[in-house]
Design a protein around this motif. Sequence first.
Motif, PDB file in Angstrom:
ATOM      1  N   ASP A 420      -8.289 -22.817   4.176  1.00 13.50           N
ATOM      2  CA  ASP A 420      -9.031 -21.656   3.763  1.00 13.50           C
ATOM      3  C   ASP A 420      -7.601 -20.379   4.420  1.00 13.50           C
ATOM      4  OD1 ASP A 420     -10.678 -23.554   2.504  1.00 13.50           O
ATOM      5  OD2 ASP A 420     -11.796 -22.490   4.325  1.00 13.50           O
ATOM      6  N   VAL A 421      -8.096 -19.430   3.033  1.00 12.54           N
ATOM      7  CA  VAL A 421      -7.572 -18.226   2.658  1.00 12.54           C
ATOM      8  C   VAL A 421      -8.138 -16.907   3.572  1.00 12.54           C
ATOM      9  CG1 VAL A 421      -5.206 -17.042   1.953  1.00 12.54           C
ATOM     10  CG2 VAL A 421      -5.199 -20.102   1.527  1.00 12.54           C
ATOM     11  N   LEU A 422      -7.425 -16.091   4.284  1.00  9.78           N
ATOM     12  CA  LEU A 422      -7.886 -15.035   3.911  1.00  9.78           C
ATOM     13  C   LEU A 422      -7.149 -14.126   4.168  1.00  9.78           C
ATOM     14  CD1 LEU A 422     -10.869 -13.194   4.665  1.00  9.78           C
ATOM     15  CD2 LEU A 422     -10.422 -13.683   7.363  1.00  9.78           C
ATOM     16  N   VAL A 423      -7.071 -12.998   3.861  1.00 11.99           N
ATOM     17  CA  VAL A 423      -5.890 -11.359   3.640  1.00 11.99           C
ATOM     18  C   VAL A 423      -6.547 -10.743   4.129  1.00 11.99           C
ATOM     19  CG1 VAL A 423      -4.328 -12.977   2.316  1.00 11.99           C
ATOM     20  CG2 VAL A 423      -6.220 -11.528   0.937  1.00 11.99           C
ATOM     21  N   MET A 424      -6.421  -9.704   4.759  1.00 16.35           N
ATOM     22  CA  MET A 424      -6.409  -8.821   5.578  1.00 16.35           C
ATOM     23  C   MET A 424      -5.936  -7.494   4.777  1.00 16.35           C
ATOM     24  SD  MET A 424      -8.087  -9.884   8.596  1.00 16.35           S
ATOM     25  CE  MET A 424      -6.672  -9.979   9.527  1.00 16.35           C
ATOM     26  N   SER A 425      -6.163  -6.295   4.803  1.00 10.81           N
ATOM     27  CA  SER A 425      -6.044  -4.979   4.292  1.00 10.81           C
ATOM     28  C   SER A 425      -6.304  -3.923   5.148  1.00 10.81           C
ATOM     29  CB  SER A 425      -5.760  -5.073   2.713  1.00 10.81           C
ATOM     30  OG  SER A 425      -5.444  -3.918   2.143  1.00 10.81           O
ATOM     31  N   ALA A 426      -5.516  -2.740   5.238  1.00 10.87           N
ATOM     32  CA  ALA A 426      -5.845  -1.883   5.821  1.00 10.87           C
ATOM     33  C   ALA A 426      -5.746  -0.133   4.825  1.00 10.87           C
ATOM     34  CB  ALA A 426      -5.216  -0.632   6.929  1.00 10.87           C
ATOM     35  N   THR A 427      -5.430  -1.048   3.660  1.00 11.81           N
ATOM     36  CA  THR A 427      -5.542  -0.388   2.384  1.00 11.81           C
ATOM     37  C   THR A 427      -6.900   0.132   1.732  1.00 11.81           C
ATOM     38  OG1 THR A 427      -2.973  -0.238   2.731  1.00 11.81           O
ATOM     39  CG2 THR A 427      -3.803   1.410   0.574  1.00 11.81           C
ATOM     40  N   PRO A 428      -7.528   0.481   1.382  1.00 11.19           N
ATOM     41  CA  PRO A 428      -8.802  -0.089   1.291  1.00 11.19           C
ATOM     42  C   PRO A 428      -9.039   0.632  -1.008  1.00 11.19           C
ATOM     43  CG  PRO A 428      -9.346   1.263   3.206  1.00 11.19           C
ATOM     44  CD  PRO A 428      -7.999   0.955   2.893  1.00 11.19           C
ATOM     45  N   ILE A 429      -9.423  -0.036  -1.380  1.00  9.74           N
ATOM     46  CA  ILE A 429      -9.371  -0.069  -2.464  1.00  9.74           C
ATOM     47  C   ILE A 429     -10.718  -0.222  -3.381  1.00  9.74           C
ATOM     48  CG2 ILE A 429      -7.274   0.069  -3.343  1.00  9.74           C
ATOM     49  CD1 ILE A 429      -7.132  -2.161  -4.258  1.00  9.74           C
ATOM     50  N   PRO A 430     -11.476   0.830  -3.980  1.00  6.19           N
ATOM     51  CA  PRO A 430     -12.548   0.476  -4.730  1.00  6.19           C
ATOM     52  C   PRO A 430     -12.882  -0.944  -5.305  1.00  6.19           C
ATOM     53  CG  PRO A 430     -11.586   2.376  -5.716  1.00  6.19           C
ATOM     54  CD  PRO A 430     -10.248   2.062  -4.538  1.00  6.19           C
ATOM     55  N   ARG A 431     -13.916  -0.689  -5.503  1.00  2.00           N
ATOM     56  CA  ARG A 431     -14.104  -2.435  -5.693  1.00  2.00           C
ATOM     57  C   ARG A 431     -13.873  -3.118  -7.206  1.00  2.00           C
ATOM     58  NH1 ARG A 431     -17.806  -6.146  -3.063  1.00  2.00           N
ATOM     59  NH2 ARG A 431     -17.875  -8.308  -4.116  1.00  2.00           N
ATOM     60  N   SER A 432     -13.872  -2.685  -7.409  1.00  2.00           N
ATOM     61  CA  SER A 432     -14.186  -2.909  -9.446  1.00  2.00           C
ATOM     62  C   SER A 432     -12.162  -2.618  -9.311  1.00  2.00           C
ATOM     63  CB  SER A 432     -14.464  -1.829 -10.679  1.00  2.00           C
ATOM     64  OG  SER A 432     -13.977  -0.493 -10.413  1.00  2.00           O
ATOM     65  N   LEU A 433     -11.513  -1.715  -8.491  1.00  2.00           N
ATOM     66  CA  LEU A 433      -9.700  -2.049  -8.850  1.00  2.00           C
ATOM     67  C   LEU A 433      -9.117  -3.001  -7.989  1.00  2.00           C
ATOM     68  CD1 LEU A 433      -7.447  -0.157  -9.631  1.00  2.00           C
ATOM     69  CD2 LEU A 433      -7.865   1.084  -7.924  1.00  2.00           C
ATOM     70  N   ALA A 434     -10.434  -3.266  -6.789  1.00  5.52           N
ATOM     71  CA  ALA A 434      -9.703  -4.725  -6.294  1.00  5.52           C
ATOM     72  C   ALA A 434      -9.766  -5.797  -7.184  1.00  5.52           C
ATOM     73  CB  ALA A 434     -10.726  -4.720  -5.339  1.00  5.52           C
ATOM     74  N   LEU A 435     -10.863  -5.550  -7.470  1.00  6.19           N
ATOM     75  CA  LEU A 435     -10.928  -7.162  -8.649  1.00  6.19           C
ATOM     76  C   LEU A 435     -10.189  -6.973  -9.505  1.00  6.19           C
ATOM     77  CD1 LEU A 435     -14.590  -7.562  -8.119  1.00  6.19           C
ATOM     78  CD2 LEU A 435     -13.463  -8.943  -7.538  1.00  6.19           C
ATOM     79  N   THR A 436      -9.727  -6.068 -10.478  1.00  5.25           N
ATOM     80  CA  THR A 436      -8.618  -6.094 -10.938  1.00  5.25           C
ATOM     81  C   THR A 436      -7.214  -6.283 -10.602  1.00  5.25           C
ATOM     82  OG1 THR A 436      -9.817  -3.361 -11.826  1.00  5.25           O
ATOM     83  CG2 THR A 436      -7.848  -4.129 -13.260  1.00  5.25           C
ATOM     84  N   LEU A 437      -6.852  -5.530  -9.302  1.00  6.54           N
ATOM     85  CA  LEU A 437      -5.532  -6.209  -9.072  1.00  6.54           C
ATOM     86  C   LEU A 437      -5.327  -7.226  -8.256  1.00  6.54           C
ATOM     87  CD1 LEU A 437      -4.856  -3.044  -7.461  1.00  6.54           C
ATOM     88  CD2 LEU A 437      -3.747  -3.296  -9.026  1.00  6.54           C
ATOM     89  N   TYR A 438      -6.721  -7.781  -7.763  1.00  7.00           N
ATOM     90  CA  TYR A 438      -6.781  -9.613  -6.960  1.00  7.00           C
ATOM     91  C   TYR A 438      -7.584  -9.717  -7.882  1.00  7.00           C
ATOM     92  CZ  TYR A 438      -4.688  -5.852  -3.545  1.00  7.00           C
ATOM     93  OH  TYR A 438      -3.564  -4.979  -2.770  1.00  7.00           O
TER      94      TYR A 438
END
Length: 697
Positions: A420-438
């Motif tokens: 299982d893979v968990l990635v963590m980030s401290a550069t938070p971005i809005p949800r719709s954008l995050a779903l677009t990028l990742y």
Amino acid sequence: MAVERRASAGRISLDMPVKFLKGVGEPRAELLGRLGIRKAGDLLWHVPHRYEDASTIMPIVAVEPGMDVTVMGRVVSKGVLPTRKGLRIFQAVIRDESGMIEASWPGQPFLDRSVEKEDVLLLTGPCRFFHGRQIVPREYVNLGRDDEGTAGGRVLAVYPATEGITARTLRYLVERHLDALLPLVVDYLPDPVRRAADVLPLADALRQVHRPATLAEAIAGRDRLSFDELFMVQLLQRRANAIAREARTGIRFERHRTLTTALKEALPFALTAAQMRAIRDIVADMCSPRRMHRLLQGDVGSGKTVVALFAALLAMENGFQSALMAPTELLAEQHLHSISKLLHPMGILPVMVTGSLSARSRREVDVRLQSTEPVLAIGTHALVQERTRFARLGLAIVDEQHRFGVEQRAALGEKGGAPDVLVMSATPIPRSLALTLYGDLDLTMLDERPPGRQPVTTVLRGESQRERVLQFVLSQVNAGRQAYIVYPVIEESEKIDLKAAVTAYETLSGGVFHGRRLALVHGRLPGDERDAAMRRFRDGAIDVLVATTVIEVGIDVPNATVMVVEHPERFGLSQLHQLRGRVGRGADASYCILLGDVFGESAARLHILADTDDGFEIARADLRLRGMGDLFGERQHGERTFRIADPLRDEAINARALRLATGMLEADPELRRPEHAGVKRVLQERYARALALFRVG
Ligand code: ADP
Ligand code: MG
């Protein structure tokens, strides 16, 4: 007139090669090809990247130093000036009906080749006083010799151009063929979707984008085209995500509640509600038969590590190994230190895996990883190297994921079976954008900070207050606290920047901080020297750490209460926020002092930082101000997904696109319904990936 146009339109089609359009021909067709314009219809999709309208242009005579202006005028003289420091400056004097002004482009001597005398330039930028009024353009457009300008108060479309073909030529070509091409356009969006999205019909949008009567019209037109791009990408991402999710068979962990419960009881603090939600998401993923592929986003200090630790213990109580990868050795070491402390009561000792292990320790590590012992391995990218083999890796965790390249990030998930893979980030971005990028990741937001944190008092101070700022730092040091002084070495190869840091270090050591313990760390130091200096700082053997941004991630020194950032105007807001996260980790009041050109152009931007402590707000503002390139440039993103949309500027449109795309796929996952044929066709034409995801038949 109209009849004649119709007649000639009879022969035109959206699919015909652009070279057959009047006014194009072979040579221009080739240049247009470089802009992606191959078919006549492509011309419609080559949309202006900007507009100028006469009301925004200022008469040159009215321009004064200190203003930020847009002017338009003809070049009356030009040339390249050398400076004493070896910088070469391109300068031009431009004139409009009201007067003349000088424009100056430091470091861009090559403009001398593309800007000619008599050309009309449209310039935007600040005006300063330098032997007279001078504009330093932030942006400029060469409109060529033929100044049609914004005559008649019309909005002027400015097209992206390329060498050999000017924005003006493009405007001329679009203008000439627009009326014949538009009637051929068919709207592919089903009407209910278009209305729910609240956007214009396609042909209207294209007309308004190319030939707007007002800026508002242009924007409404662009909104429709942005919606389309975002909608298509969301469709692809959601579909890919659904398929991948089904295909990802993984480990089905079970809740034995042995180690995880023990950890909960041993924690010296209560979990925040957000942490509990995150743990619930992750546990649900891990206990499902599918592989977890989750992004955990949370501001600096939101407590991501402990969330990851619960996941690791769940793997461990199921007899599996886990790995936690950090971007630097120091950070890995810190994780080892703090995690060991938490796990000590359970008798668990994590394994450290870095490049600097002695041959002997390394062999011992290899033996442990290759045994079926359910260890937790903490390390750097050494974890993904060839020689690192896991007998039973069940969970891969990547910390500070934005610091890793795409391959490294993926590589950890490819170790062992199907962890299982968990990635963590401290550069938070809005949800719709995050779903677009990742799009391939599921998303959890850690949107709450542990209680009792003292906010860091952030202030802006100009050059004239330098002495007072340093005295303040000294007073903190005298009180037994520690301090950071940070220099912007954005590109560690920039010698000039580096020299500034070194010189400052020497000046400070001999001056204000004479007799105190200082150390200098920067990216050019060998890793072990750098880590050694940081370790001494952590252990309290150094009072003032003069550093470049290498300290951005990870270092955790609660006794450090003050940070001075030099030239803050050269950093992005998110980066400053990350830097600031290095102080305020203890119980004492902490300070972040932004020292430099804080009253100029960047004042507004820097004030955002002084005004808010919310990483989400800051990331949003930063992305808005600097564009996405800096944060999600080539490095992460690879191909350029959007030509017209900007997921940040268009956040609301993107949210609608996400909702409508999700709805469409729920009703018709393979887009087989006749009313979805148009959308499917566009997907297949524009996106190579669509073929694999929405095969016909
Ligand atoms: P980040 O999200 O930036 O990686 P960390 O996981 O390093 O944050 O946590 C920052 C600090 O907050 C650590 O010292 C950690 O022990 C502490 N912490 C984490 N969760 C809580 C909590 N619920 N209550 C109090 N302190 C917490
Ligand atoms: Mg962290």
